[in-house]
Design a protein around this motif. Structure first.
Motif: not given
Ligand code: MGD
Ligand code: MGD
Ligand code: SF4
Ligand code: MO
Length: 764
Positions: A282-286, A715-725
Motif C-alpha cells: 500500500f503506497l500512501k501517496i501525496r 476536523v477528524v484526525a485521520y491516517p491520511a497522507a501528509r499534506g492532504s485533506a
C-alpha cells in the motif's frame, strides 16, 4: 454553512475499518432497502438484480461475471436499486404544500428521501410553487422556447450516466437534428481525463481488460480508487486474482478499508473468517503524486534494462507497435529521486519494492478512477500509466492492460452512443448518412463551458436528462447563478434533487421510469441496453410496477420532444420518432447501422449476457494518426502547496450516491452522523496548531486572488497522507473554482483544491 445542508453536531468517530464487506454490509443493505421499498419490492429487485433477464444495477459500471451467483450484487447496489424502488411518492399535493424557496433550504438527503416523482410539474415565470402540467403542454413549452432561440447553440442537453443506450442515442440524434453539439455530460467531471489520455496514446478512450484478465493477472495496481465503497464487486474479482497467485498494489492517500482486506459475504470464509488480504503493498501517496510515481517506475525499468539488456523491456512489442521510445528514454533520464520523493511523499525503498514486483510480473493491469482523473495533471498521469504498460508490452495480452473503472452504470455506453460534445466526424458522417440530415460540426459545450455560457448569457435553455447538474458541477455559487439566469430549465428525473429547486425562469420537472420499472409500449414490454466498464453490452429489464401511471420512459420523452420541436422543414422531422417510442428494437436497428461494433445489435443482445464490444488495442491495432501506440514525454509536475495549506480532495462517503447522501455515515472510515467533516493527518494538525474535532472553515485560494469558503467543518484526525485533506462532495464543490480544471480534459479538479483551515472562533 448553507441553509440546505444537514446539521452536523452529532459527529461520532470510530477507528477506520480494516476490511470491507462481510456480514455487516448485508445487514446495512437490507435495512435501507426495507425502509425504502418494503419487503415485496425489495425481494423483487434483489432477485432480479444483475441477472441476465433482470435489472442491470443502476449503481456503478462494474461488469457482471459470466457465472452469476443468485445474489450478484453488493450492499451499495442493493441500496441504489431500492432507493429507486422506494414506495414513497412526491405528489402534486407535496408541491402545493412546499414552495420552491422552502425546498431549496432542505438538504440533498431530505429531497431524495421524499420519494419518486409522479407527474410532470411546472414552475411558471414568477411562480413560487411547482404546479401540475399535462405532458403535452410541457413539450409545447420546451419546443416553443427552443424554436425561439437566436441559435440552437443557446441550448444544451446534459446527461448523466444512468441514461440507457436507446435514450442516449435518441437524445444526441435529436440535439444534432435540432442543430447543436452542446451535449455536456457527467463524464466531463468524471473519466474525461481517461478518455483524453487513452485516446491520445492508444487511439481509443476505453479500458482494454476483461474480468478474466483481472482474475488472471500477475499484478494489479489499484490507483486513486476506493472500490470497497464505489465498486464493491471489484473486491470479489481481486479476491480471485489473489487466489490465482496474483499480487495487488494499492496507491492512495487514504488507507481505504476495501484496499486492505475483503470478507466476501457469499463465502463461508467471508462470513466467519478473517477474509482475504487485498493489497500486498500500500503506497500512501501525496495527492497528485502519481505522475511522479509512474515516471520513476518507468525510469527504473530503463535502468534495469541497461543493467541486464534484453531482459526488462519488450523490445519486440515496442518496435512493432509504438512510437516515441527514444524521446521518452531521454526524458525519463531527467526524472530525479528528489522530485519524486517530494511529489509522492513516499520512501525510496517503497518505490523500489514496487519496481521489483513489476519485474517479477509477466502481466500487469493498472486500474484507476477519480484519484487520477480529477487532478490538474490527470491526463499526463494517465499517459504516463500508458507508458508504464507499453514499456513491458502489457497491452493486448491476457492479464494485462488499462482499466479505467467507470462510475455510472452506463456512462461508457452513453459516450459510445454519441453523447459527446466533440464526437469524431466519422460518427457524424454515419449519422448524416443514416438519417439524411447534416449534423452541426462545430464542437459543443462540455460541462464547464456550459456553465460559462449560461453565466455569460450565451446559453438560455438547459435540459438535463438524469443527474443533478447543479450539485455535481464545481463552483456551486457560480453554477447556481448560471442556471437561475436561464429562461428555461428542464429536468428529466426519477427523484427530487437540488436541480429542481435551483431553476430558470420557467422550470419543468419531467418524471421518468427508472431501471427497475416495467416499461410497456405499444409493441409490448421493452428492455433497454447498457455497456459496462469492460465494454460488455447487455439488456436491462424493469420488473416493478412503475412508480406512477403518469410516468413516461426516457425514450418516450425524447421522442415526443423531438416530434414537437423539429418543424416540418427540418429534415429531422421525418425521422420516425413515433415508431421509436413504440418499439425500442427499431432504435437498436439504427444504432446497429451508425455505431461501429453494434452490427446485428438486436440479435446479439438477445443472447443472455449480451456481447463484448471489440477493443482494437487487443488486436494490436491502435487507431492513432500513426497507427501505433504513442509513448509520451510528460512534464514533471506536482501540486505545489503554499506553507500552511493542504491539498483537499472531495470524495464519496460509503452512504451516498454521487450528489445524494442516503445517510450521514461513512462506515468504513469510521465517521458517523456527520458529513461536514475534514480528515487530516494528526501530524499536519499538530503543525498547523489545529485541534482534532475543532470547528474550521475551509478556504480555497485561486490564482486570481479570490477566495472561496465552505464553513463549519469538524476536523477528524485521520491516517491520511501528509499534506492532504479529505471532505465529502457535493458540500465542497463550492470550493472548486470554475476555471480550476484538468489540462486537456477540462475536468474540474475535485481532488486537488488548495485550502487552508481557518479555526472558527466561538461567538462570545
Ligand atoms: N456507493 C457509491 N458508489 C459509486 C458512486 C457513489 O457516489 N457511491 N459513484 C460512482 C461514480 S459516478 C464514480 S466516478 C465512481 C468513483 O469512484 P472513486 O474514484 O473510487 O470515488 P471517490 O470517492 O471520488 O474516491 C477517489 C479515491 O481516490 C483517492 N485519491 C484522491 N486523490 C488521489 C491522488 O492524488 N492519488 C491517488 N492515488 N489516489 C487519490 C481517494 O483517497 C479515494 O480513495 O464511483 C461510482 N460508484
Ligand atoms: N467535488 C466533486 N464533484 C464531483 C465529483 C467528485 O468526486 N467531487 N464527482 C463527479 C462525478 S465522477 C460525477 S459522475 C458527477 C455526478 O453527477 P450526476 O450524474 O449529474 O449526479 P447524480 O448524483 O448521479 O444524479 C442523481 C439524480 O439522477 C436522477 N436519476 C437517477 N436515476 C435516474 C434515471 O434512471 N433516469 C433519470 N432521468 N434520472 C435519474 C435522480 O433524480 C437523482 O436525483 O459528479 C461529479 N462531481
Ligand atoms: S458493484 Fe456496482 S454494479 Fe455491482 S452491485 Fe455493486 S453497485 Fe451495482
Ligand atoms: Mo463519475
Amino acid at each position: 454553512m448553507r441553509a440546505n445542508e444537514d446539521p452536523q453536531d452529532d459527529l461520532k468517530v470510530s477507528p477506520p475499518k480494516k476490511y470491507a464487506a462481510g456480514v455487516p454490509a448485508v445487514a446495512h443493505a437490507m435495512e435501507y432497502s426495507l425502509a425504502q421499498a418494503g419487503p415485496r419490492r425489495t425481494l423483487l429487485t434483489l432477485l432480479s438484480l444483475n441477472q441476465t433477464e433482470g435489472i442491470d444495477c443502476p449503481g456503478c459500471a462494474w461488469p457482471d461475471p459470466q457465472h452469476r451467483h443468485k445474489n450478484e450484487y453488493c450492499e451499495n447496489g442493493a441500496k441504489h436499486v431500492n432507493d429507486e424502488a422506494t414506495t414513497r411518492r412526491v405528489t402534486r399535493e407535496f408541491f402545493a404544500e412546499h414552495p420552491i424557496d422552502e425546498l431549496d433550504r432542505k438538504s440533498d438527503m431530505w429531497l431524495n428521501h421524499q420519494g419518486r416523482l409522479t407527474e410532470p410539474m411546472v414552475r411558471r415565470p414568477g411562480g413560487t410553487h411547482y404546479e401540475p402540467i399535462a405532458w403535452d403542454e410541457a413539450f409545447g413549452i420546451i419546443a416553443d422556447e427552443l424554436n425561439g432561440l437566436a441559435s440552437p447553440d443557446e441550448a444544451m442537453f446534459y446527461t448523466s450516466g444512468r441514461l440507457n443506450n436507446e435514450a442516449a442515442f435518441l437524445l444526441q440524434l435529436f440535439s444534432r437534428a435540432y442543430g447543436t453539439n452542446n451535449l455536456p455530460d457527467c463524464s466531463n467531471m468524471c473519466h474525461e481525463s481517461s478518455g483524453s489520455g487513452l485516446g491520445e496514446t492508444l487511439g481509443i478512450g476505453k479500458g482494454s481488460v476483461s474480468l478474466d484478465d483481472i482474475h488472471e493477472s500477475d499484478l494489479v495496481f489499484v490507483v486513486g480508487q476506493n472500490p470497497g465503497t464505489n465498486h464493491p464487486r471489484m473486491l470479489s474479482a481481486l479476491e480471485e486474482t489473489k487466489r490465482n497467485g496474483g499480487r495487488v498494489i494499492a496507491v492512495n492517500p487514504l488507507p481505504e478499508a476495501g484496499l486492505m482486506r475483503f470478507k466476501n459475504p457469499q463465502k463461508p470464509s467471508g462470513v466467519v473468517g478473517r477474509g482475504t488480504p487485498i493489497a500486498d503493498q500500500f503506497l500512501k501517496i501525496r495527492p497528485g503524486g502519481d505522475l511522479a510515481l509512474f515516471q520513476m517506475l518507468n525510469r527504473l525499468l530503463l535502468e534495469s534494462e541497461e543493467a541486464a539488456p534484453g531482459t526488462v523491456l519488450d523490445h519486440e512489442f515496442l518496435a512493432a507497435h509504438t512510437i516515441g521510445y527514444d524521446d521518452l528514454a531521454a526524458h525519463l533520464r531527467t526524472v530525479t529521486w528528489e522530485h519524486v520523493l517530494e511529489a509522492t511523499g513516499l520512501e525510496r525503498a517503497e518505490i523500489e519494492a514496487v519496481h521489483r514486483e513489476v519485474l517479477a510480473a509477466k502481466s500487469v493491469i493498472v486500474c484507476w478512477a477519480m484519484g487520477l482523473t480529477q487532478h490538474k495533471h490527470g491526463v499526463p498521469t494517465i499517459r504516463e500509466v500508458v507508458n508504464f504498460l507499453l514499456l513491458r508490452g502489457n497491452l493486448g495480452r491476457p492479464g494485462a492492460g488499462v482499466c479505467p473503472v467507470r462510475g455510472h452504470s452506463n456512462v461508457q455506453g452513453d459516450r459510445t452512443m454519441g453523447i459527446w460534445e466533440r464526437v469524431p466526424d466519422a460518427f457524424l458522417d454515419a449519422l448524416a448518412a443514416e438519417f439524411d440530415f447534416e449534423p452541426p460540426r462545430e464542437h459543443g459545450y462540455d460541462s464547464v463551458a456550459g456553465v460559462r455560457a449560461m453565466r455569460d448569457g450565451k446559453a438560455k435553455v438547459f435540459v438535463g436528462v438524469a443527474g443533478n447538474f447543479v450539485r455535481a458541477m464545481s463552483d456551486s455559487d457560480v453554477t447556481e447563478a448560471a442556471l437561475r439566469s436561464c429562461s428555461l430549465t428542464v429536468q428529466v428525473s426519477t427523484k427530487l434533487n437540488r436541480s429542481h429547486t435551483v431553476c430558470g425562469e420557467t422550470a419543468l420537472i419531467l418524471p421518468t421510469l427508472g431501471r427497475s420499472d416495467r416499461d410497456v409500449q405499444e409493441s409490448g414490454e421493452q428492455f433497454v441496453t447498457v455497456e459496462d466498464s469492460m465494454s460488455e453490452v447487455h439488456q436491462s429489464r424493469g420488473r416493478l410496477a412503475p412508480a406512477s401511471p403518469h410516468l413516461l420512459s426516457e425514450v418516450a420523452i425524447i421522442a415526443r420532444l423531438a416530434r414537437r420541436t423539429l418543424a416540418a422543414d427540418n429534415p429531422g422531422s421525418s425521422i420516425p420518432w413515433e415508431d421509436f417510442e413504440k418499439d425500442y428494437a427499431l432504435v437498436r436497428d439504427r444504432i446497429a447501422r451508425v455505431v461501429p461494433g453494434f452490427e446485428d445489435f438486436n440479435a446479439r443482445v438477445a443472447v443472455p449476457g449480451g456481447f463484448r464490444l471489440p477493443n482494437p488495442v487487443n488486436e494490436h491495432r491502435y487507431p492513432t494518426p500513426s497507427g501505433k501506440a504513442v509513448l509520451t514525454c510528460n512534464p514533471l509536475e506536482m501540486i505545489e502547496t503554499p506553507p500552511g495549506h493542504l491539498v483537499l480532495q472531495s470524495l464519496r462517503s460509503h452512504d451516498q450516491w454521487n450528489t445524494i447522501p442516503y445517510a450521514m455515515n461513512d462506515r468504513y472510515r469510521g465517521i458517523h452522523d456527520a458529513r461536514r467533516i475534514v480528515m487530516v493527518n494528526p501530524d499536519d494538525l499538530a503543525e498547523l496548531g489545529i485541534e482534532d474535532r475543532s470547528l474550521v472553515d475551509l478556504v480555497s485560494i485561486w490564482t486570481d486572488g479570490t477566495e472561496r469558503r465552505a464553513d463549519g467543518f469538524r476536523v477528524v484526525a485521520y491516517p491520511a497522507a501528509r499534506g492532504s485533506a479529505a471532505s465529502y462532495y457535493p458540500e465542497t464543490n463550492v470550493l472548486v473554482p470554475l476555471d480550476s480544471v484538468a489540462e486537456v480534459s477540462n475536468t474540474p479538479t475535485s481532488k486537488g483544491v488548495i485550502v487552508r483551515l481557518e479555526p472558527v472562533v466561538p461567538a462570545v
